[in-house]
Design an enzyme around this catalytic site. Sequence first.
Site, mmCIF file in Angstrom:
data_model
loop_
_atom_site.group_PDB
_atom_site.id
_atom_site.type_symbol
_atom_site.label_atom_id
_atom_site.label_comp_id
_atom_site.label_asym_id
_atom_site.label_seq_id
_atom_site.Cartn_x
_atom_site.Cartn_y
_atom_site.Cartn_z
ATOM 1 N N SER A 253 0.833 -1.204 0.000
ATOM 2 C CA SER A 253 0.000 0.000 0.000
ATOM 3 C C SER A 253 0.876 1.267 0.000
ATOM 4 C CB SER A 253 -0.910 -0.028 1.235
ATOM 5 O OG SER A 253 -1.493 1.218 1.418
ATOM 6 N N HIS A 256 2.068 1.772 -3.486
ATOM 7 C CA HIS A 256 0.954 2.332 -4.277
ATOM 8 C C HIS A 256 0.817 3.831 -3.967
ATOM 9 C CE1 HIS A 256 -3.465 1.332 -5.678
ATOM 10 N NE2 HIS A 256 -2.980 2.375 -6.302
ATOM 11 N N ARG A 285 -6.670 10.944 -3.884
ATOM 12 C CA ARG A 285 -5.975 9.660 -3.738
ATOM 13 C C ARG A 285 -5.243 9.520 -2.416
ATOM 14 N NH1 ARG A 285 -4.237 7.571 -9.366
ATOM 15 N NH2 ARG A 285 -5.392 8.908 -10.758
ATOM 16 N N CYS A 384 1.687 -0.531 -19.258
ATOM 17 C CA CYS A 384 2.321 0.749 -19.624
ATOM 18 C C CYS A 384 3.815 0.592 -19.353
ATOM 19 C CB CYS A 384 1.670 1.850 -18.776
ATOM 20 S SG CYS A 384 2.729 3.167 -18.178
ATOM 21 N N CYS A 387 5.282 2.628 -16.443
ATOM 22 C CA CYS A 387 4.789 2.149 -15.141
ATOM 23 C C CYS A 387 5.415 0.795 -14.816
ATOM 24 C CB CYS A 387 3.269 2.006 -15.148
ATOM 25 S SG CYS A 387 2.406 3.425 -15.829
HETATM 26 P P1 FAD Z 1 -5.865 3.135 -8.440
HETATM 27 O O1 FAD Z 1 -4.637 3.871 -7.998
HETATM 28 O O2 FAD Z 1 -5.770 2.312 -9.675
HETATM 29 O O3 FAD Z 1 -6.294 2.209 -7.213
HETATM 30 C C1 FAD Z 1 -7.200 1.098 -7.365
HETATM 31 C C2 FAD Z 1 -7.861 0.864 -6.012
HETATM 32 O O4 FAD Z 1 -6.847 0.516 -5.056
HETATM 33 C C3 FAD Z 1 -8.532 2.115 -5.414
HETATM 34 O O5 FAD Z 1 -9.843 2.232 -5.870
HETATM 35 C C4 FAD Z 1 -8.466 1.818 -3.945
HETATM 36 O O6 FAD Z 1 -9.480 0.916 -3.589
HETATM 37 C C5 FAD Z 1 -7.160 1.092 -3.778
HETATM 38 N N1 FAD Z 1 -6.026 1.948 -3.392
HETATM 39 C C6 FAD Z 1 -5.552 3.052 -3.999
HETATM 40 N N2 FAD Z 1 -4.441 3.500 -3.397
HETATM 41 C C7 FAD Z 1 -4.209 2.661 -2.361
HETATM 42 C C8 FAD Z 1 -3.197 2.580 -1.376
HETATM 43 N N3 FAD Z 1 -2.170 3.434 -1.339
HETATM 44 N N4 FAD Z 1 -3.293 1.601 -0.466
HETATM 45 C C9 FAD Z 1 -4.295 0.709 -0.485
HETATM 46 N N5 FAD Z 1 -5.261 0.703 -1.436
HETATM 47 C C10 FAD Z 1 -5.218 1.665 -2.358
HETATM 48 N N6 FAD Z 1 0.012 5.745 -13.487
HETATM 49 C C11 FAD Z 1 0.741 6.849 -13.827
HETATM 50 O O7 FAD Z 1 0.172 7.852 -14.245
HETATM 51 N N7 FAD Z 1 2.108 6.852 -13.669
HETATM 52 C C12 FAD Z 1 2.793 5.763 -13.192
HETATM 53 O O8 FAD Z 1 4.026 5.785 -13.095
HETATM 54 C C13 FAD Z 1 2.038 4.601 -12.836
HETATM 55 N N8 FAD Z 1 2.660 3.493 -12.372
HETATM 56 C C14 FAD Z 1 1.916 2.388 -12.107
HETATM 57 C C15 FAD Z 1 2.561 1.237 -11.659
HETATM 58 C C16 FAD Z 1 1.837 0.103 -11.411
HETATM 59 C C17 FAD Z 1 2.559 -1.143 -10.928
HETATM 60 C C18 FAD Z 1 0.423 0.069 -11.633
HETATM 61 C C19 FAD Z 1 -0.373 -1.187 -11.382
HETATM 62 C C20 FAD Z 1 -0.217 1.208 -12.051
HETATM 63 C C21 FAD Z 1 0.507 2.370 -12.292
HETATM 64 N N9 FAD Z 1 -0.128 3.546 -12.703
HETATM 65 C C22 FAD Z 1 0.616 4.643 -13.021
HETATM 66 C C23 FAD Z 1 -1.596 3.639 -12.736
HETATM 67 C C24 FAD Z 1 -2.105 4.230 -11.392
HETATM 68 O O9 FAD Z 1 -1.500 3.566 -10.291
HETATM 69 C C25 FAD Z 1 -3.616 4.092 -11.239
HETATM 70 O O10 FAD Z 1 -3.989 2.747 -11.407
HETATM 71 C C26 FAD Z 1 -4.409 4.953 -12.206
HETATM 72 O O11 FAD Z 1 -4.007 6.291 -12.121
HETATM 73 C C27 FAD Z 1 -5.929 4.874 -11.893
HETATM 74 O O12 FAD Z 1 -6.143 5.351 -10.577
HETATM 75 P P2 FAD Z 1 -7.456 5.128 -9.746
HETATM 76 O O13 FAD Z 1 -7.793 6.418 -9.068
HETATM 77 O O14 FAD Z 1 -8.497 4.511 -10.594
HETATM 78 O O15 FAD Z 1 -7.080 4.119 -8.547
#
Ligand code: FAD
Length: 456
Positions: A253, A256, A285, A384, A387
Amino acid sequence: MAKLEPKAKVSDACASYADLDSLNDKLHPYVRNLANNTDFFSYYRLNLFNKECPFWNDENGLCGNIACAVTTLENEEDVPAIWRAKELSKLEGPKAQHPGRKQQRERQRPLLGELGESVGESCVVEYDDECDDRDYCVPEDESASAKGDYVSLADNPERFTGYAGEGAHHVWEAIYRENCFSKPVARKSSVAVPGLAAPLPAFSQNQAQAAMDFKQVMRQHDRQEAIRSGAPEEVLESEDECLEKRVFYRVISGMHASISTHLCYDYLNQTTGQWGPNLQCYKDRLHEYPERISNLYFNYAFLLRAVGKLRDYVQDYTFCTGDPVQDKQTKDMIRRLAGAIPSGPQIFDESVMFQDQTADGISLKEDFRNRFRNVSRIMDCVGCDKCRLWGKVQTNGFGTALKVLFEFGNGHAGEEKPLLRRTELVALINTLDKVSTALKALEQFRTMIAAELDGS
Ligand code: FAD
């Protein structure tokens, strides 16, 4: 929602938020400099494009944005001479070959300074990509025969890419699923990945069922997170869950949270074409989720402890780039960094983890390690390139920290010294740089929020 009190101790660590912030004020310039301004720590060789996702087939999840692209070093001349394929292949003579695990253990010395008699002194000899029993990650193979590319990490900053939607969610869901320790560890999965914990549903075989399973995992995850975000730190620590499982969750987490911080801080305003901090992105976020921020601080404490533990070993390391002046500077820089980290367990105390020496305790550690390896394999499913690059670097960085903290001694005479691959050391320092930079970005966001409140 519980607010983070600066003087409160970060749960499961030993320092307060304020302590870690002031330590970061001091250490951040060293870490930045090391990660960005030395050849040794800014080039990383990895297999970024040729590994298939071992868990599912999701071609729709690929990111076509220009911001998702990675610039690799196509021209050998751009790579320090000592790491060019020609030089690396010279090192694969009989004396400089992979020494085999038994020999590796017997030698108990870092391989970074390996000497090969038939080829003169050489510094960069990587192990093959075979997993050592003590690895928490699937290693990146830097040897000449490996299919890989050199990437300048400094030229490919982690920032907003636009990668989002089902594909990205699917990956996060799969990662959080590894945290479900209640599921039995299966040594053979339905998709034949050795060491895979609870088998991930093969997407092509039963897509609908798999999607439902993943959604359930995330619904459960969101519910738990909402409860935890409202709970004070001491309640989090006393939850009915063992420390080791909590730490696993916190590492993921926190990673993330760091990724979210970087993408919000270096965000592309698609209307103006300008890059810069996006306060709303931070609010959505991170600001609303103190537990995520707490996990980011936890990761900082955790990584610092691992880098600090290298203090006793770095004098033996040979940081070869082909430029002796730079090599000495690099060594001095990392010694200074490791030396500036408090040496006792004032930040994080790993000695309280994995203390149970019964069969249950031993299998918990193995379970933990296998699950973390799976997280590193899941990175091949990130659609990506940019990423995936940073996802791989950071899982390797955390995997290396876990290895240093839980597989090696405390630097006492006669104890085993950490044998680290070059890629592990580079990943560890760059991951520390990412987390340290994320903490600095959070400071900026807090200032922006305060300014907004003042203005209203
Ligand atoms: P997401 O960040 O996709 O989160 C999905 C769900 O996880 C959320 O709805 C919540 O339930 C839960 N969540 C969110 N944050 C946390 C946390 N900290 N702890 C616990 N639970 C949590 N995007 C970029 O623009 N640049 C990057 O460099 C990049 N790197 C990435 C690397 C990886 C390995 C992955 C899997 C994704 C990456 N992404 C990157 C995409 C980005 O992380 C998000 O997935 C995207 O921006 C969509 O965000 P979202 O608001 O839908 O929620």
